[in-house]
Design a protein around this motif. Structure first.
Motif, PDB file in Angstrom:
ATOM      1  N   PHE A 104       0.893  -1.230  -0.075  1.00 34.38           N
ATOM      2  CA  PHE A 104      -0.213   0.085  -0.201  1.00 34.38           C
ATOM      3  C   PHE A 104       0.816   1.199   0.024  1.00 34.38           C
ATOM      4  N   ASP A 116      -4.809  -8.443   0.623  1.00 33.65           N
ATOM      5  CA  ASP A 116      -5.593  -8.522   2.064  1.00 33.65           C
ATOM      6  C   ASP A 116      -6.829  -9.578   1.700  1.00 33.65           C
ATOM      7  N   THR A 178      -6.548  -7.311  21.389  1.00 30.56           N
ATOM      8  CA  THR A 178      -6.288  -6.112  21.742  1.00 30.56           C
ATOM      9  C   THR A 178      -7.356  -5.705  22.856  1.00 30.56           C
ATOM     10  N   ALA A 179      -6.991  -4.414  23.437  1.00 32.06           N
ATOM     11  CA  ALA A 179      -8.148  -3.994  24.526  1.00 32.06           C
ATOM     12  C   ALA A 179      -9.603  -3.993  24.006  1.00 32.06           C
ATOM     13  N   SER A 180      -9.666  -3.525  22.798  1.00 31.08           N
ATOM     14  CA  SER A 180     -11.094  -3.401  22.140  1.00 31.08           C
ATOM     15  C   SER A 180     -11.446  -4.870  21.496  1.00 31.08           C
ATOM     16  N   MET A 182      -9.867  -6.866  19.410  1.00 32.44           N
ATOM     17  CA  MET A 182      -9.532  -7.543  18.103  1.00 32.44           C
ATOM     18  C   MET A 182      -8.598  -8.249  18.295  1.00 32.44           C
ATOM     19  N   ARG A 186      -4.090  -9.898  12.778  1.00 31.27           N
ATOM     20  CA  ARG A 186      -5.132  -9.487  12.503  1.00 31.27           C
ATOM     21  C   ARG A 186      -6.060 -10.334  11.582  1.00 31.27           C
TER      22      ARG A 186
ATOM     23  N   GLY B 677      -7.709   1.829  19.395  1.00 34.77           N
ATOM     24  CA  GLY B 677      -8.339   0.516  19.872  1.00 34.77           C
ATOM     25  C   GLY B 677      -8.493  -0.296  18.568  1.00 34.77           C
ATOM     26  N   ASP B 678      -8.377   0.376  17.379  1.00 34.80           N
ATOM     27  CA  ASP B 678      -8.935  -0.179  16.208  1.00 34.80           C
ATOM     28  C   ASP B 678      -7.486  -0.545  15.162  1.00 34.80           C
ATOM     29  N   ILE B 679      -7.381  -1.696  14.938  1.00 41.54           N
ATOM     30  CA  ILE B 679      -5.922  -1.895  14.156  1.00 41.54           C
ATOM     31  C   ILE B 679      -6.372  -2.002  12.701  1.00 41.54           C
ATOM     32  N   HIS B 680      -7.590  -2.231  12.265  1.00 43.09           N
ATOM     33  CA  HIS B 680      -7.767  -2.333  10.629  1.00 43.09           C
ATOM     34  C   HIS B 680      -7.685  -1.418  10.196  1.00 43.09           C
ATOM     35  N   ASP B 681      -6.858  -0.981   8.912  1.00 45.41           N
ATOM     36  CA  ASP B 681      -6.581   0.448   8.503  1.00 45.41           C
ATOM     37  C   ASP B 681      -6.808   0.057   6.972  1.00 45.41           C
ATOM     38  N   LEU B 682      -7.116  -1.147   6.506  1.00 46.30           N
ATOM     39  CA  LEU B 682      -7.134  -1.295   4.919  1.00 46.30           C
ATOM     40  C   LEU B 682      -8.270  -0.256   4.199  1.00 46.30           C
ATOM     41  N   LYS B 703      -3.233   4.075  12.338  1.00 44.82           N
ATOM     42  CA  LYS B 703      -4.290   3.351  12.974  1.00 44.82           C
ATOM     43  C   LYS B 703      -4.090   3.158  14.592  1.00 44.82           C
ATOM     44  N   LEU B 727     -13.678   0.169  12.829  1.00 46.54           N
ATOM     45  CA  LEU B 727     -14.480  -0.975  12.195  1.00 46.54           C
ATOM     46  C   LEU B 727     -15.403  -1.609  13.019  1.00 46.54           C
TER      47      LEU B 727
END
Lengths: 223, 790
Positions: A104, A116, A178-180, A182, A186, B677-682, B703, B727
């Motif tokens: 990217f 992806d 993660t804390a959230s 996720m 990934r 807190g969000d690790i999705h960045d596409l 992110k 997300l």
């Protein structure tokens, strides 16, 4: 707890394009999909870990050292009648994600998008393999299994992820959250599979059918 | 002669008032009489062979009950109990079941550890005096290989190898009956078979497949139908007579050892004993032509010989003279190795040669790792190419199939070291005509050396069709007869031995220009002289073309169907860069169609026609992006195409940028972030690309960004617009928080929010100025907010 690193030989290119957002039948340069799929094959490190627990289907609780209640109508219905629950965690590692980011930032937007998507197809394929192995093992003893069901779908809150990871002993394949809530890496999946004494009547709805993201761009048209 | 096994042990134990949760094998110690009693019932029912109650008596399984130190005692007691029940002529098979773990790299159990676990149990069974070792209910070929290896090392008794297949005819890790037969027969299995998992009906085709894939006897021990749970117990559908009705069919398919697995009782065995008297043994025939070498990966076989299409052995995994590959191997990354493997298989290689000969590395360790990685990514047999016996053993052990050894020569030391290893792992051999006297130069000398190698290999227990004969290619630039002697050698081999033939070709052209041309001509001549398996680079177009053409001419590729598919329509007319009439229109269309290769030349052509850069941007590029946006909105164009257009547009910008550094207009700035807190960045990355292409100055702050950092960045870069993305439902509240802090800080920039779970309504409640459902929507919104952006 069992560890299984499933073999992923061929990625379904039609699925890769679907996850990338292309409508089925739209012409697209094959060499780009080929390259993304080949890179994905080079970069994925599929690994899975799971454990089977007794299930109290009266109170919807997975019986473990720390009991885990199952909340949400969709998942409760899915597990209805199950006597045991297989809790699984599947990942393809972090390398593919890293390459996606690199591409990217180097202006290879299309390849990054396809890579992806290929990662998603790969982790789904890995989870399919695990599910199939579990099904075969259980069938050998006369047990039936439901399709897998993941937190975050059908009203099952993702806040359950930490408990699910612990039940699946996911740390042994390097998975955390993660804390959230996720999953890390990934491109990972956690899920449960109900194990019961007989097949349910009719196929159990799963996948897009139980998902509430009705305007999702990759939602299957047939749903 | 048909031999009858007994039925299930577990089902019978369930009826013996053994409390639940007790280790079934511990009963050999605690209640030996109960075990003896069950065995006796089977002997009385007519079983010729009874199986010991030792299915889970390995230290890994016993550890579940804290009995891992009791392997010897339990196995010994089990054999005693069986012995006590034997009638005259009853034989005892020592049962060896799976460890419950998968072998690395599929699982976490090392091959050597698995061998050791099996060795311990098999040694105990052997010492206690069993007549057979039966390895059963195995779902993974590599675990079976470990157990068979252990059995061959610890016992001289015949070894029965039984795998467990699913309804699709494959084991859980993907091995079919043909592949299993090839691999296990070559490794020295005495009897091969299937048990458990499926009922007799599904087992018949599996037995038939075994029957035409090996020469050894076959056993069939199905469950008594499919299992189901009834009143908390596993029960099976087929009664004794129903089960017995399948005996003649299993025998007709090729089995001569029959028995039952789960759910089979003494009553079943009585009925089956009756049924076997009426069964007629199959007349078996191998599915391959004579003089065929059969190799195997985990899940498929490759037949090499005069009766088959030439087999391409890919030569590219060899670091000699390849710096990148050598470094890839030395660093143990294996990315290049795997890339070469995938590319060669795609180009038509049916076998891959693997050479990891990099100076000063631990070759056996690297060979093991490389083979493990390759077996996970490609589905073809490998040729282990090394001169080191240790590396050879490491490679053959790690490969879950039947590999090829490249190569064995007639040299005394090579014969003594390589042949026992190759035999142990059931590999096939490439035989190279080099002796203690050196390289054999003439065809006659080569035949003589090959005859010696064949004779030595047969003494070690190889069959002639395990041996592929190499014609030994030397350099024609150094030796004028090198080519001619190879062709004569091939003809001699075919006439005198008939074995499959093999050779690496490229040596022939060493030192000459246009080596491909020489190699291709040589390939064509060698195929005519009887070459079955060329070792080449299948990705080299001339060689690939020559081989494809040869297959048509030799009649292997009927009516040129494969050839036509590959080559028809390959030469398309070269597209002209620009017609010169409407260059702006062509640029616009090229962006819409994502023709990245064409755009540079088109933009250059426009500039040559003295079209102003700003005109190109406005009338071609921006106009194209607007149209793409519309098509996307109408569902006529999709994200991958939008990205391709974006790349094309960027390529155009890159040229124009050089031309108009001063002409650059005031750009509006967008600060983009995926919230904390969000690790999705596409998605955010896609938005960034599209905004940049539409003339915005994009500051992407990444992110997992805390609200405070977003506020700071917005101020620092004087953002006109702030784009926030979340997300997950768990991270959406960070959107609210970030907007709140921005307002508190007095930032007046417009805020656009988006992300998978975001909705218009949520955006409004959070205080955002706009919501974008996708990247195109974000661009349109941003343009609207800034009065076009540029």
């Amino acid at each position: 707890m069992p560890i299984y690193n499933p073999i992923i030989r061929q990625l379904d290119q039609a699925e890769v394009l679907r996850y990338a957002g292309l409508k089925s039948g739209t012409p697209f340069p094959a060499e780009l999909v080929d390259e993304a799929c080949m890179q994905a094959q080079l970069l994925v490190r599929p690994a899975a870990s799971w454990a089977v627990y007794p299930y109290n289907n009266h109170d919807d609780v997975i019986i473990a050292e720390t009991a885990v209640p199952i909340t949400g109508a969709g998942i409760q219905k899915h597990l209805y009648g199950a006597q045991q629950i297989a809790v699984l965690a599947v990942t393809i590692g972090n390398d593919l994600e890293q390459m996606t980011a690199d591409w990217f930032s180097n202006g290879k937007y299309t390849l990054a998008l396809l890579l992806d998507a290929a990662g998603t197809v790969a982790v789904e394929a890995a989870a399919d393999s695990v599910e199939q192995l579990l099904r075969q093992q259980q069938m050998q003893h006369g047990w039936y299994t439901t399709p897998r069901f993941s937190p975050g779908y059908g009203g099952w809150d993702v806040s359950v992820q930490p408990s699910i990871l612990e039940l699946a002993v996911a740390h042994q394949i390097g998975m955390t959250h993660t804390a959230s809530c996720m999953l890390v890496p990934r491109k990972s999946i956690t899920a449960v599979i109900g194990i019961s004494t007989g097949p349910k009547e009719g196929p159990e709805p799963h996948g897009c059918l139980v998902c509430r993201m009705e305007n999702c761009r990759i939602r299957r048209v047939s749903v | 002669m048909i031999y009858l096994f007994d039925g299930a042990m577990g089902t019978m134990l369930q009826q013996q008032d053994i409390p639940p949760g007790v280790c079934p094998e511990s009963i050999n110690l605690t209640h030996p009489r109960a075990i003896e009693q069950i065995h006796r019932q089977y002997v009385t029912s007519g079983a010729d062979i009874i199986e010991t109650n030792t299915f889970g008596a390995n230290r890994i399984k016993l550890a579940n009950y804290g009995l891992h130190n009791e392997v010897e005692r339990i196995n010994h007691a089990a054999v005693q109990a069986a012995r006590a029940a034997c009638g005259p002529g009853t034989k005892i098979a020592g049962s060896v079941g799976p460890t419950g773990k998968l072998i690395a790299p599929l699982g976490d159990l090392a091959f050597a550890e698995a061998c050791d676990v099996f060795s311990q149990q098999i040694k105990a069974l052997d010492r206690a005096g069993v007549d057979y070792i039966i390895i059963e209910t195995i779902i993974d070929l590599q675990e079976m290989r470990a157990a068979l290896l252990a059995a061959k090392q610890q016992s001289n008794r015949p070894v029965i190898c039984q795998l467990s297949f699913g309804a699709d005819g494959r084991t859980a890790t993907g091995t079919d009956a043909t592949t299993a037969a090839v691999v296990l027969e070559a490794m020295g299995a005495d009897i091969i078979g299937a048990n458990c998992s499926v009922g007799p009906e599904n087992m018949v085709p599996i037995i038939a497949e075994f029957a035409k894939s090996c020469r050894i006897p076959i056993s069939a021990q199905p469950n008594a139908g499919m299992p189901r749970i009834y009143n908390g117990c596993t029960v099976y559908d087929l009664g004794p007579e129903q089960m017995a009705a399948w005996v003649p069919k299993l025998v007709e398919a090729g089995a001569t050892y029959i028995g039952g697995c789960c759910g089979t009782t003494p009553q079943h065995i009585t009925a089956m004993a009756q049924a076997k008297t009426k069964a007629v043994e199959a007349d078996r025939q191998l599915q391959w032509l004579p003089n065929t070498a059969v190799l195997a990966s985990r899940s498929k076989v490759v037949a090499i010989g005069a009766g088959y299409l030439p087999t391409i052995i890919g030569e590219r995994i060899n670091p000699t003279g390849k710096k990148i590959l050598a470094e890839d191997i030395r660093s143990e990354r294996f990315i290049e190795v795997k890339k070469q493997a995938l590319a060669q298989v795609k180009a038509g290689a049916a076998v891959l040669d693997v050479n990891v000969g990099v100076p000063s590395i631990d070759q056996s360790r690297i060979m093991k790792l490389a083979v493990e990685q390759l077996a996970m990514i490609v589905d073809v047999p490998l040729a282990i190419d090394t001169t080191s016996p240790e590396a050879l053993e490491a490679g053959l052990q790690a490969f879950p199939g039947r590999a090829l050894v490249n190569s064995v020569t007639g040299e005394t030391e090579r014969i003594a070291k390589f042949l026992p290893i190759a035999k142990k792992y059931g590999a096939a051999l490439i035989c190279l005509p080099i002796s203690d006297q050196g390289i054999a130069h003439t065809a006659e000398e080569r035949v003589r050396v090959i005859r010696q190698i064949i004779s030595a290999a047969v003494d070690y227990g190889f069959r002639p069709d395990d041996l592929l004969l190499d014609a030994l290619v030397l350099t024609v630039a150094a030796e004028k007869d090198a080519g001619r002697e190879v062709l004569r050698t091939l003809r001699h081999y075919r006439r005198q031995f008939g074995n499959p033939t093999v050779m690496g070709l490229s040596n022939i052209s060493y030192g000459l220009p246009e080596r491909n041309v020489i190699n291709a001509a040589f390939l064509s001549m060698a195929l005519t002289s009887g070459l079955d398996a060329p070792i080449i680079n299948p990705g080299e177009p001339l060689m690939a073309g020559m081989l494809a053409a040869a297959n048509v001419i030799s009649g292997h590729d009927e009516r040129g169907a494969v050839f036509s598919k590959k080559y028809a329509g390959l030469r398309q007319a070269e597209q002209t860069v620009s017609s010169g009439n409407d260059t702006i229109g062509e640029i616009k269309q090229a962006v819409i169609d994502g023709e990245k290769e064409r755009i540079t030349a088109l933009v250059q052509a426009a500039l040559d026609q003295a079209i102003m850069p700003q005109t190109i941007i406005n009338d071609a590029l921006t106009s194209a992006m607007n149209e793409i946006g519309e098509l996307f909105g109408q569902g006529k164009c999709f994200l991958p195409q939008v990205m391709l257009s974006a790349e094309t547009m960027r390529a155009a910008f890159d040229i124009l940028k050089i031309r108009l550094p001063q002409e650059a207009t005031q750009q509006k700035t967008v600060v983009l972030a995926t919230v904390k807190g969000d690790i999705h960045d596409l998605g955010k990355n896609i938005v960034a690309v599209l905004l940049a292409n539409n003339g915005f100055n994009v500051v992407d702050i990444g992110k997992d960004v805390p609200a405070e950092d977003i506020v700071a960045a917005a101020a620092k870069h004087q953002a006109d617009i702030i784009g926030l993305c979340a997300l997950m439902t768990t991270t959406m509240p960070q959107i609210d928080h970030s907007i709140k802090l921005l307002k508190q800080a007095g930032n007046t920039a417009q805020v656009i929010v988006g992300g998978a779970v975001m909705t218009e309504e949520y955006a409004r409640q959070a205080g955002a100025d706009g919501y974008a459902s996708d990247g195109i929507a974000a661009v349109l919104l941003a343009k609207k907010m800034t009065g076009d952006g540029i």
